[in-house]
Enzyme design. Structure first.
Site, PDB file in Angstrom:
ATOM      1  N   ASP A   1     -13.198  18.330   3.785  1.00 39.57           N
ATOM      2  CA  ASP A   1     -12.300  18.088   4.907  1.00 39.57           C
ATOM      3  C   ASP A   1     -12.734  19.053   6.003  1.00 39.57           C
ATOM      4  OD1 ASP A   1     -10.200  18.103   6.737  1.00 39.57           O
ATOM      5  OD2 ASP A   1      -8.731  17.536   5.210  1.00 39.57           O
TER       6      ASP A   1
ATOM      7  N   TYR B   1      -4.964  21.199   2.616  1.00 40.80           N
ATOM      8  CA  TYR B   1      -3.871  20.511   3.306  1.00 40.80           C
ATOM      9  C   TYR B   1      -2.878  19.936   2.291  1.00 40.80           C
ATOM     10  CZ  TYR B   1      -1.435  16.893   5.900  1.00 40.80           C
ATOM     11  OH  TYR B   1      -0.466  16.082   6.427  1.00 40.80           O
TER      12      TYR B   1
ATOM     13  N   LYS C   1      -6.594  15.577  14.942  1.00 39.69           N
ATOM     14  CA  LYS C   1      -6.647  16.979  15.347  1.00 39.69           C
ATOM     15  C   LYS C   1      -7.698  17.193  16.448  1.00 39.69           C
ATOM     16  CE  LYS C   1      -3.451  17.300  12.300  1.00 39.69           C
ATOM     17  NZ  LYS C   1      -3.667  16.367  11.277  1.00 39.69           N
TER      18      LYS C   1
ATOM     19  N   ARG D   1      -9.925  -5.206  10.344  1.00 37.04           N
ATOM     20  CA  ARG D   1      -9.796  -4.561   9.030  1.00 37.04           C
ATOM     21  C   ARG D   1     -11.126  -4.445   8.291  1.00 37.04           C
ATOM     22  NH1 ARG D   1      -8.840  -6.906   4.520  1.00 37.04           N
ATOM     23  NH2 ARG D   1      -7.834  -8.739   5.403  1.00 37.04           N
TER      24      ARG D   1
END
Ligand code: PLP
Length: 391
Positions: A174, A102, A199, A48
């Protein structure tokens, strides 16, 4: 900006490999430990903390591809987007966000920001002047997406970056639709590049991941929030992503070629009303796209002519999958109003030009004649059904 001495395919294949010193294997070993020695070491490693060996090394590949000093890998694109926004925005701050983007990002802003006291403005359009008009005294961040989802509008990256810089505002982009193969926004002055690595970076529709590429200083700020929010990716999936990215440039270039040909074919088709693809000379921003993209990408959208049902058409496809998500090696189509933009009201969709008849086409690497044959047979089936219902 820091550029690798290697060419694109060499970066994809080799940068960020972990040498297998013990067994001399050809590929990076996977380090699955969630527990690392805590004393007598400089780095306190913990998944993490985004600093396991696999995370650290794959970040180097992403940074090399995006011409940035640093990068981080996240558990999803939305983890990358939300963590980045929350790292740079606090109560009383304001963000300017492009209106065509998006749906999940818009939704995050609309549903969550009021809880943090963060103000936002969606631009009226995607011209630099639209961004300028939305800036306020407390604007800290401008977020763009180009090419946009699903209408493939093009935002002037340098224009927005220059505007933001002149006012001391940070910029994020993005870059999912373009991928680093086709577009490197840091070269045009953008501060932080974000990806849904689900993607193109992953490319096989089997990994959910996100990434951020930026300077070391910005990475430090993002990391301080990221370790609290906890959106890191499992090391096994990081390893899968590294493997997938070895073919990134090969895949994306094949998709660029196919998409350009398919866009041309669709634009000449009598049953197609409109095609949205930045690589078509008829696209209103073709010149701008050409000036900032190295390839026009594998995404396009189109509208069938009035009366031909988009859902029926997609159901009739045999090879192209009517499915969510995008950028896999296999071609997929979907209706944005039922999927990526379902969270927007139909008035909101209409306002940004997304009709119920719009189909988003993620072009894969299949042979072009097979894709065309599939589209032809699906159109023929829908037309036959239409005739039957008229009789
Ligand atoms: N950005 C774009 C352009 C997307 O298309 C998506 C997902 O479809 C996201 C961000 C969110 O990424 P993820 O689904 O990996 O969280």
């Amino acid at each position: 900006m820091s550029k690798s001495k290697y060419g694109l395919n060499t970066i994809c294949t080799h940068v960020g490999e972990i040498k297998d010193e013990q067994f001399k294997g050809a590929v990076s070993p996977i380090y699955l430990s969630t527990s690392y020695q805590f004393d007598e070491v400089d780095v306190k490693r913990y998944p993490r903390y985004f600093n396991t060996p696999n995370q650290e090394y794959l970040s180097k590949k992403i940074a090399a591809l995006e011409h940035s000093e640093a990068a981080m890998i996240f558990g999803s694109g939305m983890a990358a987007i939300s963590t980045t926004f929350l790292a740079f925005l606090k109560k009383g701050d304001h963000i300017v966000v492009q209106n065509t983007l998006y749906g999940g990002t818009s939704n995050f802003i609309k549903e969550e920001f009021h809880k943090y006291g963060i103000e936002y403005t969606f631009t009226d359009g995607y011209e630099v002047a639209d961004f300028e008009a939305a800036i306020q005294a407390n604007t800290k961040l401008i977020h763009i997406e180009t090419p946009s989802n699903p209408l493939l509008t093009i935002t002037d990256i340098k224009g927005v970056a220059d505007l933001a810089k002149s006012k001391g505002i940070l910029t994020t982009i993005d870059n999912t639709f373009a991928s680093p193969v086709n577009q490197n926004p840091i070269d045009f002055g953008i501060d932080i590049v974000i990806h849904s690595a689900t993607k193109y970076l992953a490319g096989h529709s089997d990994i959910l991941a996100g990434a951020v590429a930026c300077s070391n200083a910005h990475k430090e700020i993002i990391w301080n929030v990221a370790k609290n929010l906890g959106g890191s990716l499992s090391d096994f999936t990081v390893w899968m992503l590294e493997r997938s990215m070895k073919t990134l440039a090969l895949r994306v270039k094949a998709q660029n070629r196919n998409a350009k040909k398919l866009a041309k074919y669709l634009s000449e088709h009598e049953d197609v009303n409109k095609v949205f693809y930045p690589g078509l000379k008829s696209h209103p921003q073709y010149d701008l796209a050409k000036s900032q993209m190295k390839g026009f990408g594998g995404m396009l959208s189109f509208e069938l002519t009035e009366g031909l049902d988009a859902s029926q058409f997609q159901k009739a496809l045999k090879l192209i999958k009517p499915s969510g998500s995008l950028a896999g090696v296999e071609s997929t189509m979907l209706s944005p109003h039922k999927t990526s933009h379902a969270l927007l009201s139909s008035e909101e969709r209409k306002a940004i030009g997304i009709s119920d008849n719009l189909i988003r086409f993620s072009v894969g690497i299949e042979s072009k004649p097979d894709l065309i044959e599939d589209i032809e047979q699906a159109v023929a089936k829908v037309k036959a059904t239409k005739l039957q219902t008229q009789e």
